[in-house]
Design a protein around this motif. Structure first.
Motif, PDB file in Angstrom:
ATOM      1  N   ALA A 173     -47.817 117.162  46.476  1.00 22.01           N
ATOM      2  CA  ALA A 173     -46.982 118.321  46.815  1.00 22.01           C
ATOM      3  C   ALA A 173     -46.561 119.081  45.566  1.00 22.01           C
ATOM      4  O   ALA A 173     -46.609 120.316  45.527  1.00 22.01           O
ATOM      5  N   ALA A 174     -46.145 118.339  44.537  1.00 26.43           N
ATOM      6  CA  ALA A 174     -45.679 118.983  43.302  1.00 26.43           C
ATOM      7  C   ALA A 174     -46.817 119.658  42.543  1.00 26.43           C
ATOM      8  O   ALA A 174     -46.659 120.765  42.011  1.00 26.43           O
ATOM      9  N   ASP A 175     -47.970 119.015  42.513  1.00 27.21           N
ATOM     10  CA  ASP A 175     -49.092 119.538  41.737  1.00 27.21           C
ATOM     11  C   ASP A 175     -49.696 120.811  42.322  1.00 27.21           C
ATOM     12  O   ASP A 175     -50.187 121.665  41.575  1.00 27.21           O
ATOM     13  N   PHE A 176     -49.654 120.948  43.646  1.00 29.53           N
ATOM     14  CA  PHE A 176     -50.392 122.046  44.275  1.00 29.53           C
ATOM     15  C   PHE A 176     -49.520 122.981  45.111  1.00 29.53           C
ATOM     16  O   PHE A 176     -50.028 123.773  45.899  1.00 29.53           O
ATOM     17  N   LEU A 177     -48.220 122.893  44.895  1.00 31.56           N
ATOM     18  CA  LEU A 177     -47.285 123.751  45.603  1.00 31.56           C
ATOM     19  C   LEU A 177     -47.604 125.239  45.422  1.00 31.56           C
ATOM     20  O   LEU A 177     -47.657 126.012  46.386  1.00 31.56           O
ATOM     21  N   GLU A 178     -47.838 125.655  44.196  1.00 35.40           N
ATOM     22  CA  GLU A 178     -48.058 127.071  43.900  1.00 35.40           C
ATOM     23  C   GLU A 178     -49.430 127.564  44.357  1.00 35.40           C
ATOM     24  O   GLU A 178     -49.690 128.759  44.376  1.00 35.40           O
ATOM     25  N   GLN A 179     -50.312 126.647  44.729  1.00 31.33           N
ATOM     26  CA  GLN A 179     -51.635 127.037  45.225  1.00 31.33           C
ATOM     27  C   GLN A 179     -51.701 127.066  46.747  1.00 31.33           C
ATOM     28  O   GLN A 179     -52.770 127.162  47.333  1.00 31.33           O
ATOM     29  N   GLY A 180     -50.539 126.962  47.395  1.00 29.11           N
ATOM     30  CA  GLY A 180     -50.491 127.095  48.847  1.00 29.11           C
ATOM     31  C   GLY A 180     -50.705 125.821  49.634  1.00 29.11           C
ATOM     32  O   GLY A 180     -50.889 125.860  50.855  1.00 29.11           O
ATOM     33  N   ILE A 181     -50.668 124.672  48.948  1.00 26.23           N
ATOM     34  CA  ILE A 181     -50.910 123.395  49.623  1.00 26.23           C
ATOM     35  C   ILE A 181     -49.580 122.701  49.911  1.00 26.23           C
ATOM     36  O   ILE A 181     -48.716 122.608  49.036  1.00 26.23           O
ATOM     37  N   ARG A 182     -49.439 122.209  51.127  1.00 25.12           N
ATOM     38  CA  ARG A 182     -48.271 121.410  51.497  1.00 25.12           C
ATOM     39  C   ARG A 182     -48.710 119.969  51.732  1.00 25.12           C
ATOM     40  O   ARG A 182     -49.792 119.725  52.249  1.00 25.12           O
TER      41      ARG A 182
END
Length: 256
Positions: A173-182
């Motif tokens: 969640a933390a690594d890919f938050l800004e790429q639209g992944i939940r």
């Protein structure tokens, strides 16, 4: 009095057109979730290693089945190659080892970690690039109240593995938050599933084992797989668009 002549539109289903892949779909929570996803309009690929039980989902609109061992890297990667894009993956597969650390042999430890954690690593790593390409995706992991949330007697390696699932969930969640992944996880208490019933029957005194499971339910009964599936639908849908890195406890108050 003025009436609009247009016909009222049918309410859109929560998961219309979403492509969902899940593991351990032949029975229990996985089966209930697959059916709930399809009922809400999703295109569901339901996988399991139990081909015979999995066939019971054949014929349900919106569901296609495929026998896959999600602990096998080659099979997971081959499965991912079948999709141009995926909106949701739900990692359900798990194994419950009974015993303390003194009852847990190295083979038990390795098997539990392989099924409960490594399988999620393989699935996420295989499918995440497809989500990133679309800048959208929801990953749902099956954890448990028996984890970092609550210490439970005779659940040493199981609880350890499920605590790792919570850590994996928060990391993704933390690594890919800004790429639209939940990425979120579900932490049930005791769920009445065929797997649980099998473990109860394997105990020396099944009747007493069942009574013990019921006795620890503060709400007076065990959770149903369908109740967990409702939460799965929410986390798969756009209604949870602002939710990521969360652990959802559904245990009837057992952890209070």
């Amino acid at each position: 009095m003025y009436f609009r002549s247009s016909v009222l539109k049918k309410k859109k289903s929560l998961l219309d057109g979403k492509v969902i892949v899940l593991s351990a779909a032949a029975q229990g929570i996985g089966r209930a979730a697959a059916i709930a996803f399809a009922r809400e309009g999703a295109q569901v690929t339901a996988t399991d290693i139990n081909g015979e039980k999995l066939k019971e989902l054949d014929g349900i609109p919106g569901i296609k089945t495929k026998v896959v061992d999600i602990t096998n890297k080659d099979q997971v990667e081959a499965l991912a190659q079948e999709f141009n894009h995926v909106d949701v993956i739900f990692n359900v597969a798990g194994f419950v080892h009974h015993g303390s650390i003194l009852d847990c042999e190295e083979a038990d430890w390795d098997f539990s970690m392989n099924v409960n954690v490594r399988s999620m690593y393989l699935m996420i790593k295989a499918f995440l690039p497809k989500m990133l390409a679309c800048k959208s995706g929801s990953i749902i992991n099956m954890s448990s109240v028996a984890s970092s949330i609550k210490g439970v007697v005779n659940r040493c390696v199981y609880s350890t593995s499920k605590a790792a699932v919570i850590g994996l969930t928060k990391s993704v969640a933390a690594d890919f938050l800004e790429q639209g992944i939940r990425c979120n996880c579900i932490c049930p208490g005791t769920v009445d599933t065929p797997s649980l019933r099998g473990r109860i029957q394997a105990r020396p005194d099944p009747e007493q084992a069942y009574k013990d499971f019921i006795a620890r339910q503060k709400i007076g009964r065990m959770c149903t797989a369908e109740e967990v599936a409702h939460l799965c639908v929410y986390l798969a849908s756009d209604e949870s668009a602002y939710v990521t890195g969360a652990k959802y406890i559904i245990d009837g108050g057992w952890s209070l």
